[in-house]
Motif scaffolding. Structure first.
Motif, PDB file in Angstrom:
ATOM      1  N   ASN A 320       0.671  -1.173  -0.547  1.00 47.68           N
ATOM      2  CA  ASN A 320      -0.289  -0.011   0.314  1.00 47.68           C
ATOM      3  C   ASN A 320       0.967   1.512  -0.128  1.00 47.68           C
ATOM      4  OD1 ASN A 320      -2.582  -1.032   0.359  1.00 47.68           O
ATOM      5  ND2 ASN A 320      -2.168  -1.943   2.487  1.00 47.68           N
ATOM      6  N   SER A 321       1.473   0.977  -0.330  1.00 50.41           N
ATOM      7  CA  SER A 321       3.136   2.583   0.297  1.00 50.41           C
ATOM      8  C   SER A 321       3.091   2.772  -1.186  1.00 50.41           C
ATOM      9  CB  SER A 321       4.357   2.481   0.095  1.00 50.41           C
ATOM     10  OG  SER A 321       5.317   1.144  -0.572  1.00 50.41           O
ATOM     11  N   GLY A 322       3.875   4.835  -1.249  1.00 51.56           N
ATOM     12  CA  GLY A 322       3.025   4.630  -2.634  1.00 51.56           C
ATOM     13  C   GLY A 322       4.561   4.103  -3.754  1.00 51.56           C
ATOM     14  N   GLN A 323       4.907   3.170  -3.396  1.00 50.32           N
ATOM     15  CA  GLN A 323       6.598   3.059  -4.316  1.00 50.32           C
ATOM     16  C   GLN A 323       5.477   1.999  -5.165  1.00 50.32           C
ATOM     17  OE1 GLN A 323       9.303   1.559  -1.297  1.00 50.32           O
ATOM     18  NE2 GLN A 323      10.257   2.991  -2.068  1.00 50.32           N
ATOM     19  N   ALA A 324       3.912   1.169  -4.678  1.00 49.85           N
ATOM     20  CA  ALA A 324       3.134   0.200  -5.381  1.00 49.85           C
ATOM     21  C   ALA A 324       3.058   0.675  -6.700  1.00 49.85           C
ATOM     22  CB  ALA A 324       2.251  -0.075  -4.502  1.00 49.85           C
ATOM     23  N   MET A 325       3.419   1.845  -6.776  1.00 48.87           N
ATOM     24  CA  MET A 325       2.576   2.645  -8.043  1.00 48.87           C
ATOM     25  C   MET A 325       3.458   3.319  -9.021  1.00 48.87           C
ATOM     26  SD  MET A 325      -0.289   3.017  -7.203  1.00 48.87           S
ATOM     27  CE  MET A 325      -1.254   4.376  -8.766  1.00 48.87           C
ATOM     28  N   THR A 326       4.933   2.924  -9.090  1.00 47.46           N
ATOM     29  CA  THR A 326       6.139   2.988  -9.528  1.00 47.46           C
ATOM     30  C   THR A 326       7.581   1.994 -10.137  1.00 47.46           C
ATOM     31  OG1 THR A 326       7.409   3.158  -7.273  1.00 47.46           O
ATOM     32  CG2 THR A 326       6.250   5.727  -8.253  1.00 47.46           C
ATOM     33  N   THR A 327       6.565   0.538  -8.673  1.00 47.51           N
ATOM     34  CA  THR A 327       8.056  -0.358  -9.394  1.00 47.51           C
ATOM     35  C   THR A 327       6.890  -1.882  -9.183  1.00 47.51           C
ATOM     36  OG1 THR A 327       9.993  -2.186  -9.056  1.00 47.51           O
ATOM     37  CG2 THR A 327       8.699  -0.409  -7.279  1.00 47.51           C
ATOM     38  N   TRP A 328       7.229  -2.179  -9.986  1.00 43.68           N
ATOM     39  CA  TRP A 328       6.890  -3.642  -9.531  1.00 43.68           C
ATOM     40  C   TRP A 328       7.797  -4.673  -8.643  1.00 43.68           C
ATOM     41  CZ3 TRP A 328       9.406  -8.574  -9.369  1.00 43.68           C
ATOM     42  CH2 TRP A 328      10.817  -8.122  -9.639  1.00 43.68           C
ATOM     43  N   ALA A 329       8.316  -4.389  -7.951  1.00 41.32           N
ATOM     44  CA  ALA A 329       9.111  -4.848  -6.933  1.00 41.32           C
ATOM     45  C   ALA A 329       8.796  -5.019  -5.652  1.00 41.32           C
ATOM     46  CB  ALA A 329      11.109  -4.410  -7.241  1.00 41.32           C
ATOM     47  N   VAL A 330       8.154  -4.179  -4.840  1.00 38.07           N
ATOM     48  CA  VAL A 330       6.588  -3.877  -4.760  1.00 38.07           C
ATOM     49  C   VAL A 330       6.061  -5.990  -3.927  1.00 38.07           C
ATOM     50  CG1 VAL A 330       6.885  -1.520  -4.114  1.00 38.07           C
ATOM     51  CG2 VAL A 330       4.677  -3.330  -5.213  1.00 38.07           C
ATOM     52  N   THR A 331       6.269  -6.871  -4.864  1.00 40.25           N
ATOM     53  CA  THR A 331       5.915  -7.676  -5.672  1.00 40.25           C
ATOM     54  C   THR A 331       7.111  -9.003  -4.720  1.00 40.25           C
ATOM     55  OG1 THR A 331       5.922  -8.034  -7.565  1.00 40.25           O
ATOM     56  CG2 THR A 331       3.664  -6.852  -6.589  1.00 40.25           C
ATOM     57  N   ALA A 332       8.323  -8.238  -4.543  1.00 40.69           N
ATOM     58  CA  ALA A 332       9.006  -9.320  -4.571  1.00 40.69           C
ATOM     59  C   ALA A 332       9.230 -10.133  -3.023  1.00 40.69           C
ATOM     60  CB  ALA A 332      10.678  -8.979  -4.810  1.00 40.69           C
ATOM     61  N   ALA A 333       9.246 -11.437  -3.148  1.00 45.58           N
ATOM     62  CA  ALA A 333       8.986 -11.958  -2.073  1.00 45.58           C
ATOM     63  C   ALA A 333      10.396 -12.336  -1.382  1.00 45.58           C
ATOM     64  CB  ALA A 333       9.059 -13.374  -2.237  1.00 45.58           C
ATOM     65  N   ASN A 334      11.448 -11.172  -1.680  1.00 49.96           N
ATOM     66  CA  ASN A 334      12.394 -11.376  -1.124  1.00 49.96           C
ATOM     67  C   ASN A 334      13.746 -10.120  -1.670  1.00 49.96           C
ATOM     68  OD1 ASN A 334      14.388 -13.056  -2.080  1.00 49.96           O
ATOM     69  ND2 ASN A 334      13.429 -14.410  -2.037  1.00 49.96           N
ATOM     70  N   SER A 335      14.975  -9.833  -1.291  1.00 51.05           N
ATOM     71  CA  SER A 335      15.796  -8.873  -1.629  1.00 51.05           C
ATOM     72  C   SER A 335      16.288  -9.975  -3.092  1.00 51.05           C
ATOM     73  CB  SER A 335      16.750  -8.839  -1.166  1.00 51.05           C
ATOM     74  OG  SER A 335      15.877  -7.965   0.098  1.00 51.05           O
TER      75      SER A 335
END
Length: 452
Positions: A320-335
């Motif tokens: 739900n962060s603002g970064q969710a709108m700019t990168t798909w990486a928020v869906t990553a399971a880990n680093s």
């Protein structure tokens, strides 16, 4: 009559030890739900929103039995070494968990991580000797490698990535066996190659070579290019370690530092990324660059305490962060980098302690183990697994992965190297049937360096 009673008790104890070892091995290498559904709804559920009560109960029960069993072992004082460093690491992670979005979830995962470490270390103390350890590994690996091949043949829609999978349709055709992802399958099969080579030297020549060759063939069909390329490189580096330990240590530390620097620089530096691209290298490293940029940005905001143990990725807060709108990486399971992941978990102090535990201290253990009078084949096995795991961590996040074979097997190697550094090969001369050994047969036991 007394001798007969002792022999019967020894057989009963050996049978229980074998069952317990195989139960631990099967839990991590097979799991409770092999061949997971690639279209399960849970794949899109935030990590913090999932909880398997049955899994937790099984781990607690298994850990309790393991602890009771090992406390009866004369070598119980070698459990979870080095005490001091591990206690400091766990205390720090507990402290940082106070600042997590869900402190109670972070604390549960830390406890789970401790139990996994306990089970992995205990698995090395449960077998009676090296011969039983090799025999049990033969059974466990024959079953797990065979299970993956069985899945490829009988359940290809579950054991091979499909274009109809809910996620990562681009992996269609890559084998994953009974594991959830082809990268996990490839890494596990590399471990199986190492185990097979060890078994071939430990008196199980044919079975060991079949395991090694079949696992190697699986790696090639899993599409795990990183694992496939690392396999011969690790065999070479381990060979160097055995002959020139200081040179091997320098190569290891230099390679880990250099590789991580290159990977992360490519993620944040467009000019360096272009340079790699001009050399024919994918500068995103299979689109990991987006994940690393997000991770490094988050680390810059909380470099000391991090975000709490396993409390950053796949959480509602991140989704739900603002970064969710700019990168798909928020869906990553880990680093997708074990070292970066520790900065996320507990900041710079956590990374420093993890590197000391998993990289620096084992170098000394390898040196002592190679210079000692113990089972060189077993030391070589642990050395290969350890080296592979450290380099795998540059592109994956195996550290504290509390399910699956990767973290568990790496722990076997790390704790195994410490045991080998403090062990010697002795000759048992007793012909007692309770020992089930021929007079003069060698077996691995802890015999020196007890205070280390």
């Amino acid at each position: 009559m007394a001798d007969i009673g002792k022999a019967a008790a020894a057989r009963k104890s050996g049978t229980f030890a074998a069952f317990l070892f195989l139960a631990i091995f099967s839990y991590f290498w097979v799991g409770l739900s092999p061949f997971p559904d690639p279209n399960a709804a849970s794949l899109s559920t935030p990590y913090g929103g999932t909880s398997n009560v049955l899994n937790q109960l099984i781990v607690i029960a298994m850990s309790t039995v393991v602890l009771v069993t090992v406390l009866k072992n004369p070598a119980r004082h070698l459990l979870l070494r080095p005490y001091g460093l591990l206690i400091c690491l766990m205390v720090w992670l507990l402290f940082t968990g106070l600042f997590a979005g869900d402190p109670s979830a972070a604390f549960r995962r830390i406890v789970f991580a401790i139990l996994v470490c306990l089970c992995a270390n205990a698995a090395l103390l449960i077998p009676r000797d090296g011969r039983q350890f090799a025999k049990l590994m033969c059974i466990g690996l024959t079953f797990t490698v065979g299970l993956s091949y069985f899945g490829v043949i009988a359940f290809p829609h579950l054991a091979i990535h499909q274009a109809t999978d809910a996620l990562e349709q681009s992996l269609a055709g890559d084998w994953r066996g009974h594991f959830g992802h082809k990268n996990v399958a490839a890494a596990a099969m590399v471990y199986a190659v190492f185990f097979g080579l060890y078994l071939a030297k430990a008196g199980h020549g044919r079975v060991g070579m079949v395991i090694a060759l079949s696992a190697g063939f699986f790696v090639l069909h899993a599409g795990g290019k990183t694992s496939a390329a690392m396999l011969p490189a690790i065999l070479l580096l381990a060979w160097i370690f055995e002959r020139w330990t200081k040179l091997g240590a320098v190569m290891l530390i230099g390679s880990l530092a250099g590789l991580n620097l290159i990977l992360l620089a490519a993620a944040v530096s467009p000019s360096f990324s272009s340079l790699l691209a001009s050399a024919g290298i994918d500068p995103t490293f299979t689109d990991r660059g987006s994940i690393w940029r997000l991770a490094l940005s988050a680390i810059a905001e909380r470099p000391i305490i991090g975000y709490g143990f396993q409390s950053f990725w796949q959480t509602e807060a991140l989704f739900n962060s603002g970064q969710a709108m700019t990168t798909w990486a928020v869906t990553a399971a880990n680093s997708h980098n074990g070292y970066v992941e520790q900065l996320i978990n507990g900041g710079i102090p956590a990374l420093a302690m993890v590197v000391m535990w998993l990289v620096i201290l084992p170098i000394g253990d390898v040196r002592r183990a190679l210079s000692g009078s113990n089972d060189i084949a077993l030391t070589r096995l642990f050395l290969r697994i350890w080296l592979f795991s450290l380099f795998l961590a540059c592109l994956e996040s195996p550290f504290f992965g509390n399910s699956g074979p990767i973290w568990f097997t790496m722990l076997l190697a790390v704790f195994g190297l410490r045991l080998q550094a403090n062990a010697g090969l002795v000759i048992r001369t007793s012909s007692s049937p309770a020992l089930k050994e021929r007079p003069g047969q060698a077996s691995l036991v802890v015999s020196r360096g007890m205070g280390r």
